[in-house]
Design a protein around this motif. Structure first.
Motif, short mmCIF file in Angstrom:
data_model
loop_
_atom_site.label_atom_id
_atom_site.label_comp_id
_atom_site.label_asym_id
_atom_site.label_seq_id
_atom_site.Cartn_x
_atom_site.Cartn_y
_atom_site.Cartn_z
N GLN A 86 0.86 -1.18 0.00
CA GLN A 86 0.00 0.00 0.00
C GLN A 86 0.89 1.23 0.00
O GLN A 86 1.89 1.29 0.71
N PHE A 87 0.54 2.19 -0.86
CA PHE A 87 1.30 3.44 -0.99
C PHE A 87 0.49 4.59 -0.40
O PHE A 87 -0.67 4.77 -0.74
N PHE A 88 1.13 5.36 0.46
CA PHE A 88 0.58 6.62 0.93
C PHE A 88 1.49 7.70 0.37
O PHE A 88 2.63 7.83 0.80
N LEU A 89 0.99 8.42 -0.63
CA LEU A 89 1.82 9.43 -1.29
C LEU A 89 1.70 10.76 -0.59
O LEU A 89 0.59 11.21 -0.27
N THR A 90 2.84 11.39 -0.37
CA THR A 90 2.86 12.74 0.21
C THR A 90 3.80 13.60 -0.64
O THR A 90 4.55 13.09 -1.47
N ASP A 91 3.74 14.90 -0.41
CA ASP A 91 4.61 15.85 -1.11
C ASP A 91 4.53 15.68 -2.62
O ASP A 91 5.56 15.72 -3.31
N VAL A 92 3.33 15.48 -3.16
CA VAL A 92 3.15 15.25 -4.59
C VAL A 92 3.18 16.61 -5.31
O VAL A 92 2.42 17.52 -4.97
N HIS A 93 4.07 16.71 -6.30
CA HIS A 93 4.18 17.92 -7.11
C HIS A 93 4.16 17.53 -8.58
O HIS A 93 4.87 16.61 -8.99
N VAL A 94 3.36 18.22 -9.38
CA VAL A 94 3.22 17.92 -10.80
C VAL A 94 3.65 19.15 -11.60
O VAL A 94 3.23 20.27 -11.30
N SER A 95 4.48 18.90 -12.61
CA SER A 95 4.91 19.96 -13.51
C SER A 95 4.71 19.47 -14.94
O SER A 95 5.16 18.38 -15.28
N VAL A 96 4.01 20.27 -15.75
CA VAL A 96 3.73 19.88 -17.13
C VAL A 96 4.31 20.94 -18.06
O VAL A 96 4.08 22.13 -17.88
N THR A 97 5.07 20.47 -19.05
CA THR A 97 5.58 21.34 -20.11
C THR A 97 5.34 20.61 -21.43
O THR A 97 5.93 19.57 -21.68
N GLY A 98 4.44 21.16 -22.23
CA GLY A 98 4.13 20.53 -23.51
C GLY A 98 3.57 19.14 -23.33
O GLY A 98 2.59 18.94 -22.61
N ASP A 99 4.23 18.15 -23.94
CA ASP A 99 3.78 16.77 -23.89
C ASP A 99 4.52 15.93 -22.86
O ASP A 99 4.45 14.71 -22.87
N THR A 100 5.23 16.60 -21.96
CA THR A 100 5.99 15.90 -20.91
C THR A 100 5.56 16.42 -19.55
O THR A 100 5.34 17.62 -19.37
N ALA A 101 5.46 15.50 -18.59
CA ALA A 101 5.10 15.88 -17.22
C ALA A 101 6.02 15.15 -16.25
O ALA A 101 6.42 14.01 -16.49
N VAL A 102 6.34 15.83 -15.16
CA VAL A 102 7.16 15.25 -14.12
C VAL A 102 6.37 15.30 -12.81
O VAL A 102 5.82 16.35 -12.45
N VAL A 103 6.31 14.15 -12.14
CA VAL A 103 5.67 14.07 -10.83
C VAL A 103 6.74 13.67 -9.83
O VAL A 103 7.43 12.66 -10.03
N THR A 104 6.90 14.47 -8.78
CA THR A 104 7.78 14.07 -7.68
C THR A 104 6.89 13.82 -6.48
O THR A 104 5.87 14.50 -6.30
N CYS A 105 7.27 12.82 -5.68
CA CYS A 105 6.47 12.50 -4.51
C CYS A 105 7.29 11.68 -3.52
O CYS A 105 8.37 11.18 -3.86
N THR A 106 6.76 11.57 -2.33
CA THR A 106 7.30 10.66 -1.34
C THR A 106 6.35 9.48 -1.24
O THR A 106 5.14 9.67 -1.06
N GLU A 107 6.90 8.28 -1.41
CA GLU A 107 6.12 7.05 -1.28
C GLU A 107 6.31 6.52 0.14
O GLU A 107 7.41 6.12 0.50
N ASN A 108 5.27 6.55 0.94
CA ASN A 108 5.28 5.93 2.25
C ASN A 108 4.67 4.55 2.02
O ASN A 108 3.47 4.43 1.79
N ILE A 109 5.51 3.52 2.02
CA ILE A 109 5.09 2.20 1.58
C ILE A 109 4.94 1.25 2.77
O ILE A 109 5.84 1.14 3.60
N LEU A 110 3.81 0.56 2.81
CA LEU A 110 3.61 -0.56 3.73
C LEU A 110 3.55 -1.80 2.88
O LEU A 110 2.79 -1.86 1.91
#
Length: 167
Positions: A86-110
């Motif tokens: 199970q993933f609890f995602l925190t600090d999720v940030h999305v950046s989109v430029t044209g046809d490319t997107a970057v998502v950064t996050c912290t995966e708190n995994i159980l």
């Protein structure tokens, strides 16, 4: 809930679908979320797929995996050897430029197992803190994962936090 309308919302939905497919152990769904050369209009019979849209993945502690075969095999292995995740995602940030997107996050995994049956206690779990970067490309069928890179977060050492300077 209405369908997402902005690129950021669509990327967030694709990112969520990735983690939910992992949690369910749905290999077919997970496979469909990864970019293929044909998603970019490349005919693999005439073009080397390594030249266009090759996918890559770095799991914590693993070497870089490139190409659909290697990447999807790694997920098949993880799913086959993980009873519960199970993933609890925190600090999720999305950046989109044209046809490319970057998502950064912290995966708190159980993770662990086995998954509980109705009314049963959950078996022993292991917690892991991981930072991840997921890169997406826009395709005619929506946003697909181009690259996933995850790295463990090292626990802070209490001794390093102490103040050794004299007062």
């Amino acid at each position: 809930m209405s369908a997402p309308h902005t690129d950021v919302e669509q990327v967030e939905a694709a990112n969520t679908a990735f983690y939910e497919a992992m949690e369910r152990g749905d290999f077919e769904e997970l496979s469909s979320l990864w970019l293929t050369p044909s998603d970019l209009g490349v005919d693999e019979t005439y073009h080397d797929p390594a030249d266009t849209g090759v996918i890559s993945c770095v799991h914590p502690g693993w070497p870089v995996l490139t190409g659909r075969g290697e990447v999807l095999r790694s997920y098949a292995l993880i799913m086959a050897n993980t009873d519960y995740i199970q993933f609890f995602l925190t600090d999720v940030h999305v950046s989109v430029t044209g046809d490319t997107a970057v998502v950064t996050c912290t995966e708190n995994i159980l993770s662990g197992g086995p998954a509980p049956e109705a009314g049963e206690e959950l078996g022993p779990l292991v917690g892991q803190l991981v930072v991840a970067t997921n890169v997406f490309r826009r395709t005619p069928d929506g946003w697909k994962i181009w690259s996933h890179h995850a790295s463990p977060v090292m626990a802070e050492n209490d001794e390093e936090d102490s103040d050794d300077t004299p007062s």
